[in-house]
Motif scaffolding. Structure first.
Motif, PDB file in Angstrom:
ATOM      1  N   LEU A 141      22.017  66.303  22.909  1.00  0.00           N
ATOM      2  CA  LEU A 141      22.965  65.204  23.145  1.00  0.00           C
ATOM      3  C   LEU A 141      22.428  64.222  24.173  1.00  0.00           C
ATOM      4  CD1 LEU A 141      26.331  67.201  23.185  1.00  0.00           C
ATOM      5  CD2 LEU A 141      25.732  65.396  21.569  1.00  0.00           C
ATOM      6  N   ALA A 142      21.876  64.761  25.262  1.00  0.00           N
ATOM      7  CA  ALA A 142      21.324  63.888  26.296  1.00  0.00           C
ATOM      8  C   ALA A 142      20.183  63.043  25.743  1.00  0.00           C
ATOM      9  CB  ALA A 142      20.848  64.724  27.482  1.00  0.00           C
ATOM     10  N   ALA A 143      19.316  63.650  24.920  1.00  0.00           N
ATOM     11  CA  ALA A 143      18.204  62.902  24.329  1.00  0.00           C
ATOM     12  C   ALA A 143      18.718  61.863  23.340  1.00  0.00           C
ATOM     13  CB  ALA A 143      17.249  63.877  23.629  1.00  0.00           C
ATOM     14  N   LEU A 144      19.730  62.208  22.588  1.00  0.00           N
ATOM     15  CA  LEU A 144      20.275  61.281  21.600  1.00  0.00           C
ATOM     16  C   LEU A 144      20.904  60.063  22.257  1.00  0.00           C
ATOM     17  CD1 LEU A 144      21.001  60.714  18.621  1.00  0.00           C
ATOM     18  CD2 LEU A 144      23.078  62.033  18.977  1.00  0.00           C
ATOM     19  N   TYR A 145      21.602  60.282  23.373  1.00  0.00           N
ATOM     20  CA  TYR A 145      22.289  59.185  24.053  1.00  0.00           C
ATOM     21  C   TYR A 145      21.418  58.471  25.079  1.00  0.00           C
ATOM     22  CZ  TYR A 145      26.444  61.383  22.043  1.00  0.00           C
ATOM     23  OH  TYR A 145      27.364  61.913  21.182  1.00  0.00           O
ATOM     24  N   GLY A 146      20.214  59.000  25.314  1.00  0.00           N
ATOM     25  CA  GLY A 146      19.307  58.354  26.245  1.00  0.00           C
ATOM     26  C   GLY A 146      19.736  58.465  27.690  1.00  0.00           C
ATOM     27  N   VAL A 147      20.330  59.603  28.061  1.00  0.00           N
ATOM     28  CA  VAL A 147      20.749  59.818  29.442  1.00  0.00           C
ATOM     29  C   VAL A 147      20.173  61.153  29.912  1.00  0.00           C
ATOM     30  CG1 VAL A 147      22.880  58.504  29.159  1.00  0.00           C
ATOM     31  CG2 VAL A 147      22.890  60.964  28.714  1.00  0.00           C
ATOM     32  N   SER A 148      20.228  61.350  31.227  1.00  0.00           N
ATOM     33  CA  SER A 148      19.765  62.626  31.766  1.00  0.00           C
ATOM     34  C   SER A 148      20.821  63.696  31.530  1.00  0.00           C
ATOM     35  CB  SER A 148      19.486  62.500  33.259  1.00  0.00           C
ATOM     36  OG  SER A 148      20.693  62.248  33.968  1.00  0.00           O
ATOM     37  N   LEU A 149      20.390  64.944  31.633  1.00  0.00           N
ATOM     38  CA  LEU A 149      21.329  66.043  31.439  1.00  0.00           C
ATOM     39  C   LEU A 149      22.391  66.051  32.532  1.00  0.00           C
ATOM     40  CD1 LEU A 149      21.846  68.371  29.514  1.00  0.00           C
ATOM     41  CD2 LEU A 149      20.435  69.825  30.969  1.00  0.00           C
ATOM     42  N   ASP A 150      21.992  65.720  33.770  1.00  0.00           N
ATOM     43  CA  ASP A 150      22.951  65.673  34.872  1.00  0.00           C
ATOM     44  C   ASP A 150      23.992  64.586  34.646  1.00  0.00           C
ATOM     45  OD1 ASP A 150      21.802  67.749  36.205  1.00  0.00           O
ATOM     46  OD2 ASP A 150      20.576  66.507  37.521  1.00  0.00           O
ATOM     47  N   GLU A 151      23.544  63.446  34.145  1.00  0.00           N
ATOM     48  CA  GLU A 151      24.481  62.355  33.896  1.00  0.00           C
ATOM     49  C   GLU A 151      25.469  62.719  32.805  1.00  0.00           C
ATOM     50  OE1 GLU A 151      24.413  57.524  32.994  1.00  0.00           O
ATOM     51  OE2 GLU A 151      22.554  58.686  33.153  1.00  0.00           O
ATOM     52  N   LEU A 152      24.987  63.448  31.792  1.00  0.00           N
ATOM     53  CA  LEU A 152      25.877  63.878  30.715  1.00  0.00           C
ATOM     54  C   LEU A 152      26.883  64.910  31.219  1.00  0.00           C
ATOM     55  CD1 LEU A 152      26.446  63.661  27.642  1.00  0.00           C
ATOM     56  CD2 LEU A 152      24.931  65.623  27.348  1.00  0.00           C
ATOM     57  N   LEU A 153      26.422  65.795  32.099  1.00  0.00           N
ATOM     58  CA  LEU A 153      27.295  66.866  32.579  1.00  0.00           C
ATOM     59  C   LEU A 153      28.248  66.398  33.679  1.00  0.00           C
ATOM     60  CD1 LEU A 153      24.751  69.824  32.758  1.00  0.00           C
ATOM     61  CD2 LEU A 153      26.645  69.584  31.156  1.00  0.00           C
ATOM     62  N   TYR A 154      27.724  65.558  34.598  1.00  0.00           N
ATOM     63  CA  TYR A 154      28.501  65.230  35.787  1.00  0.00           C
ATOM     64  C   TYR A 154      28.845  63.748  35.917  1.00  0.00           C
ATOM     65  CZ  TYR A 154      26.493  69.780  36.813  1.00  0.00           C
ATOM     66  OH  TYR A 154      26.102  71.089  36.736  1.00  0.00           O
ATOM     67  N   GLY A 155      28.405  62.947  34.971  1.00  0.00           N
ATOM     68  CA  GLY A 155      28.747  61.532  35.008  1.00  0.00           C
ATOM     69  C   GLY A 155      28.127  60.834  36.190  1.00  0.00           C
TER      70      GLY A 155
END
Length: 306
Positions: free
Chosen positions: A52-66
């Protein structure tokens, strides 16, 4: 998974212009799994989080913790006052929520929009820049109206998923139609989709009218008005056969035919042979058979999703 993360998953998916079906297809999971993530009923595993993080182009931390990830450096630099203030704010919010008792929880923000949760009714409403999103966990219903169109989803076994696209096409239960007219031609008034021409013709045939004419003929010609009533039980059997021809669901065929056959046999033993006892025992088996067929469908569904 907390509600904030679930909402981030919803926002990221919609920002990417993906439906739940399209995201599920890219990740290789079921649409129900994606829906449960976004309703905070379950959490993606590690592999899916990375995907999901790779698909949306964000880091894993950003996906988890905004936004919490972007504030991490500030906290490491010794901004203890800010951390203390945040903790105090969270405590105050918790106290406010505790005082609400059974009242719905309301969050209003210019960035996030209006978010209302009623935990007692299992209902959630979100109005924001991405559109309007309404869910009812108890009924398993979900409605989204936004720039990408209308999305209606009933998550129960016999429910349906409806999604309109900007180009005028309609996706119902994962199948795309060029227009509402085409969808209407291939669906009955209950929303049941016909997979074969034979199944469509079988289910659209006015079989109840034929049964009524046959009953009148038997009554007028042979005088068997009472016995002729047993023809009524042919109606659910007929449509169950049509559904089996169209979908090949053996469990649903048994689920519909067995109760009709059991009730018919009991009434025959009672009215025609005068033996309601112990013929009534057959009626007890109906809920047992229906529960067994429901269990078989759930097991088969889980095997397909695995």
């Amino acid at each position: 998974m907390d509600l904030a993360m679930a909402q981030r998953l919803v926002d990221r998916r919609k920002a990417a212009g993906l439906s739940q079906e399209a995201l599920a297809a890219q990740l290789g999971v079921s649409r129900q799994a994606v829906s449960k993530w976004e309703r905070s009923e379950s959490s993606p595993d590690t592999d899916n989080l990375i995907a999901l993080a790779a698909l949306y182009g964000v880091s894993l931390d950003e996906l988890l913790y905004g936004e919490a990830a972007s504030d991490a450096d500030d906290l490491e630099d010794g901004s203890a006052d800010t951390e203390t203030a945040d903790v105090a704010d969270e405590a105050e919010d918790s106290a406010e929520h505790a005082d609400c008792g059974d009242k719905p929880l309301v969050d209003i923000s210019l960035a996030r929009g209006i978010h209302v949760i009623d935990p007692n009714k299992g209902e959630e409403v979100h109005v924001g820049w991405s559109g309007i999103h309404v869910t009812n966990d108890r009924k398993g219903e979900e409605v989204h109206v936004g720039p990408g169109g209308v999305h209606i989803d009933t998550l129960e076994d016999d429910g349906h998923s409806v999604h309109t696209n900007a180009d005028g096409t309609v996706v119902i239960d994962g199948e795309q139609f060029s227009s509402w007219k085409e969808a209407r031609d291939k669906l009955d008034h209950h929303g049941k989709h016909f997979h074969t021409k034979l199944g469509r013709a079988w289910n659209k045939f006015p079989f109840p009218v034929l049964v009524a004419l046959a009953y009148l003929a038997l009554g007028i010609i042979c005088g068997v008005w009472t016995t002729g009533l047993f023809l009524v039980f042919l109606i659910p059997v007929y449509y169950a056969l049509g559904d089996f021809i169209d979908r090949r669901h053996l469990s649903k065929l048994v689920d519909a035919v067995y109760p009709a056959a059991a009730i018919t046999w009991f009434l025959y033993m009672w009215f025609c042979l005068g033996q309601p006892h112990p013929a009534w025992v057959i009626l007890i088996t109906i809920p047992i058979v229906k529960a067994l067929m429901h269990w078989c469908r759930k097991q088969w569904k889980h095997r397909k999703q695995a």
